[in-house]
Design a protein around this motif. Structure first.
Motif, PDB file in Angstrom:
ATOM      1  N   LEU A 131       0.801  -1.221   0.000  1.00 40.86           N
ATOM      2  CA  LEU A 131       0.000   0.000   0.000  1.00 40.86           C
ATOM      3  C   LEU A 131       0.835   1.273   0.000  1.00 40.86           C
ATOM      4  CD1 LEU A 131      -2.942  -0.763   2.461  1.00 40.86           C
ATOM      5  CD2 LEU A 131      -3.139  -0.141   0.058  1.00 40.86           C
ATOM      6  N   ALA A 132       1.895   1.312   0.794  1.00 38.91           N
ATOM      7  CA  ALA A 132       2.595   2.576   1.038  1.00 38.91           C
ATOM      8  C   ALA A 132       4.020   2.527   0.515  1.00 38.91           C
ATOM      9  CB  ALA A 132       2.591   2.899   2.526  1.00 38.91           C
ATOM     10  N   LEU A 133       4.191   2.890  -0.749  1.00 36.08           N
ATOM     11  CA  LEU A 133       5.512   3.033  -1.343  1.00 36.08           C
ATOM     12  C   LEU A 133       5.606   4.432  -1.942  1.00 36.08           C
ATOM     13  CD1 LEU A 133       5.854  -0.390  -3.233  1.00 36.08           C
ATOM     14  CD2 LEU A 133       7.040   0.282  -1.142  1.00 36.08           C
ATOM     15  N   PRO A 134       6.786   5.008  -1.986  1.00 31.07           N
ATOM     16  CA  PRO A 134       6.900   6.358  -2.548  1.00 31.07           C
ATOM     17  C   PRO A 134       6.689   6.412  -4.053  1.00 31.07           C
ATOM     18  CG  PRO A 134       9.048   5.500  -1.933  1.00 31.07           C
ATOM     19  CD  PRO A 134       8.042   4.537  -1.392  1.00 31.07           C
ATOM     20  N   ALA A 135       6.798   5.270  -4.727  1.00 32.21           N
ATOM     21  CA  ALA A 135       6.471   5.179  -6.153  1.00 32.21           C
ATOM     22  C   ALA A 135       5.947   3.777  -6.404  1.00 32.21           C
ATOM     23  CB  ALA A 135       7.694   5.462  -7.020  1.00 32.21           C
ATOM     24  N   LYS A 136       4.856   3.681  -7.169  1.00 35.55           N
ATOM     25  CA  LYS A 136       4.257   2.372  -7.406  1.00 35.55           C
ATOM     26  C   LYS A 136       4.127   2.108  -8.916  1.00 35.55           C
ATOM     27  CE  LYS A 136       0.761   1.026  -4.811  1.00 35.55           C
ATOM     28  NZ  LYS A 136       1.129  -0.397  -4.589  1.00 35.55           N
ATOM     29  N   ALA A 137       2.981   1.599  -9.338  1.00 31.21           N
ATOM     30  CA  ALA A 137       2.846   1.131 -10.719  1.00 31.21           C
ATOM     31  C   ALA A 137       2.734   2.262 -11.730  1.00 31.21           C
ATOM     32  CB  ALA A 137       1.638   0.202 -10.840  1.00 31.21           C
ATOM     33  N   GLN A 138       2.151   3.382 -11.333  1.00 23.20           N
ATOM     34  CA  GLN A 138       1.945   4.488 -12.270  1.00 23.20           C
ATOM     35  C   GLN A 138       3.195   5.361 -12.280  1.00 23.20           C
ATOM     36  OE1 GLN A 138      -1.859   6.216 -11.186  1.00 23.20           O
ATOM     37  NE2 GLN A 138      -2.851   4.214 -11.335  1.00 23.20           N
ATOM     38  N   ALA A 139       4.168   4.898 -13.054  1.00 26.88           N
ATOM     39  CA  ALA A 139       5.490   5.529 -13.089  1.00 26.88           C
ATOM     40  C   ALA A 139       6.218   5.061 -14.344  1.00 26.88           C
ATOM     41  CB  ALA A 139       6.289   5.155 -11.841  1.00 26.88           C
ATOM     42  N   ASP A 140       7.318   5.738 -14.648  1.00 27.75           N
ATOM     43  CA  ASP A 140       8.126   5.306 -15.796  1.00 27.75           C
ATOM     44  C   ASP A 140       8.777   3.952 -15.547  1.00 27.75           C
ATOM     45  OD1 ASP A 140       7.725   7.552 -17.496  1.00 27.75           O
ATOM     46  OD2 ASP A 140       9.148   8.708 -16.310  1.00 27.75           O
ATOM     47  N   PHE A 141       9.191   3.724 -14.308  1.00 28.11           N
ATOM     48  CA  PHE A 141       9.831   2.468 -13.920  1.00 28.11           C
ATOM     49  C   PHE A 141       9.259   2.023 -12.581  1.00 28.11           C
ATOM     50  CE2 PHE A 141      12.847   4.615 -16.642  1.00 28.11           C
ATOM     51  CZ  PHE A 141      13.369   3.603 -17.439  1.00 28.11           C
ATOM     52  N   ALA A 142       9.256   0.718 -12.347  1.00 24.84           N
ATOM     53  CA  ALA A 142       8.808   0.174 -11.072  1.00 24.84           C
ATOM     54  C   ALA A 142       9.740  -0.964 -10.677  1.00 24.84           C
ATOM     55  CB  ALA A 142       7.379  -0.342 -11.171  1.00 24.84           C
ATOM     56  N   VAL A 143      10.109  -0.998  -9.417  1.00 26.00           N
ATOM     57  CA  VAL A 143      10.909  -2.102  -8.876  1.00 26.00           C
ATOM     58  C   VAL A 143      10.002  -2.960  -8.009  1.00 26.00           C
ATOM     59  CG1 VAL A 143      12.745  -2.722  -7.259  1.00 26.00           C
ATOM     60  CG2 VAL A 143      13.144  -0.962  -8.989  1.00 26.00           C
ATOM     61  N   LEU A 144       9.969  -4.255  -8.321  1.00 29.12           N
ATOM     62  CA  LEU A 144       9.119  -5.185  -7.593  1.00 29.12           C
ATOM     63  C   LEU A 144       9.888  -6.464  -7.286  1.00 29.12           C
ATOM     64  CD1 LEU A 144       5.899  -4.878  -9.778  1.00 29.12           C
ATOM     65  CD2 LEU A 144       6.201  -3.964  -7.485  1.00 29.12           C
ATOM     66  N   ASP A 145       9.443  -7.175  -6.259  1.00 30.29           N
ATOM     67  CA  ASP A 145       9.985  -8.509  -6.020  1.00 30.29           C
ATOM     68  C   ASP A 145       9.685  -9.382  -7.233  1.00 30.29           C
ATOM     69  OD1 ASP A 145      10.744  -7.653  -3.500  1.00 30.29           O
ATOM     70  OD2 ASP A 145       9.001  -8.527  -2.503  1.00 30.29           O
ATOM     71  N   ALA A 146      10.639 -10.197  -7.617  1.00 33.15           N
ATOM     72  CA  ALA A 146      10.460 -11.036  -8.801  1.00 33.15           C
ATOM     73  C   ALA A 146       9.236 -11.934  -8.664  1.00 33.15           C
ATOM     74  CB  ALA A 146      11.712 -11.878  -9.046  1.00 33.15           C
TER      75      ALA A 146
END
Length: 305
Positions: free
Chosen positions: A94-109
């Motif tokens: 829920l609380a990340l400084p940048a999520k899916a609506q962005a140029d890039f996203a970092v996620l757990d594989a």
């Protein structure tokens, strides 16, 4: 990079497309160059403050759950993905400084699924949140082929996928929908389509006198949906607020969790993906206003240049 963020709660005007640092993938993570990101009701709830009680205090909160794109970089200990691969993913924190609506996203594989070459990247962004919720709701229902499932809100995002997946698994599906959506719901696999309304249980039991074996309550009708379920059946609540388990029913909530392997399977399953409209990332506030008005069939999708 650009990312959709909020620094305070309120209407669409609090949304900002801000310049933020390019995130680096850590161990077990991948960085995705985002091609498209869907706009969901949970984004509106995050922006308005409806979910404030679930969020830790943060100066900046990123927006967006669903995304599709290509792998841009991989962190240590990631062996399942290559740079340039087409992927689809769910940002379920829920609380990340940048999520899916962005140029890039970092996620757990483990939150990332692979996308077949014949699935459009923009359409794929409509898949993760709703299809995973529907699939996980069906898992919780635990019904067997031949049993009967009621799906409320069957023309919506979760409900539409629930009807399609349930019918494919051999369940008899009774679905609630407006007249204008009946064809869509039947084409998804519903055997019976009943109107929404206060007398839902009576209408359903005219078709299934003994009551349905279970319900996926995507429209959050609560007791009205539970009353259509036979004694000892199962009620799966999609948006919380599960009713009291009357008549020995099993009542459970489905709380979405990211699942990359399941996403890979869902992306390859040929499910119907509905894009209502595309807008550039810069028009995210317009997308929120459109969704708030209601009546949207399919998902609004932000495209990232």
């Amino acid at each position: 990079m650009r990312a959709v963020i909020i620094n305070s709660y309120g209407g669409p005007e609090v949304l900002r497309v801000a310049e933020t640092p390019l995130p680096e993938p850590g161990p077990g993570q991948v960085r995705i160059r985002v091609a498209a990101a869907a706009v969901n009701p949970v984004d509106l709830q995050t922006r308005s403050g409806a979910l404030a009680g679930l969020l830790p205090p943060r100066e900046t909160i990123g927006i967006g759950w669903d995304l599709s794109g290509t792998v841009d970089a991989v962190g240590p200990r990631v062996t399942g993905f290559l740079v340039g691969e087409r992927v689809v993913a769910l940002s379920d924190r829920l609380a990340l400084p940048a999520k899916a609506q962005a140029d890039f996203a970092v996620l757990d594989a483990e939150a990332v699924g692979k996308l077949p070459p014949d699935v459009d990247l923009v359409a794929a962004a409509t898949l993760p949140l709703n299809a995973l919720t529907a699939a996980q709701a069906l898992d919780l229902a635990g019904l067997r082929p031949g049993q009967t499932l009621l799906v409320t809100g069957a023309a919506g995002g979760v409900g539409g996928f629930a009807v399609e997946l349930a019918a494919r698994s051999g369940l008899r599906v009774v679905a609630t929908a407006d007249e204008q959506d009946e064809l869509f719901v039947r084409e998804a696999g519903a055997s019976e389509v009943v109107p929404r309304g206060r007398e839902l249980a009576d209408v359903v039991r005219k078709r299934v006198p003994e009551g349905v074996d279970g319900v996926i309550d995507a429209a959050s009708l609560g007791v009205a949906a539970l009353d259509a379920v036979r004694g000892g059946g199962v009620h799966v609540a999609v948006l919380g607020g599960a009713p009291v388990p009357l008549r020995g029913t099993r009542v459970v909530n489905v709380w979405i969790r990211a699942d990359g392997p399941r996403l890979t399977a869902l992306a390859a399953a040929g499910l119907r993906l509905r894009v209502a409209e595309t807008m550039p990332l810069s028009r995210v506030a317009d997308a929120h206003r459109t969704l708030e008005k209601g009546g949207v069939r399919g998902r609004l999708v932000l495209t990232i240049d």
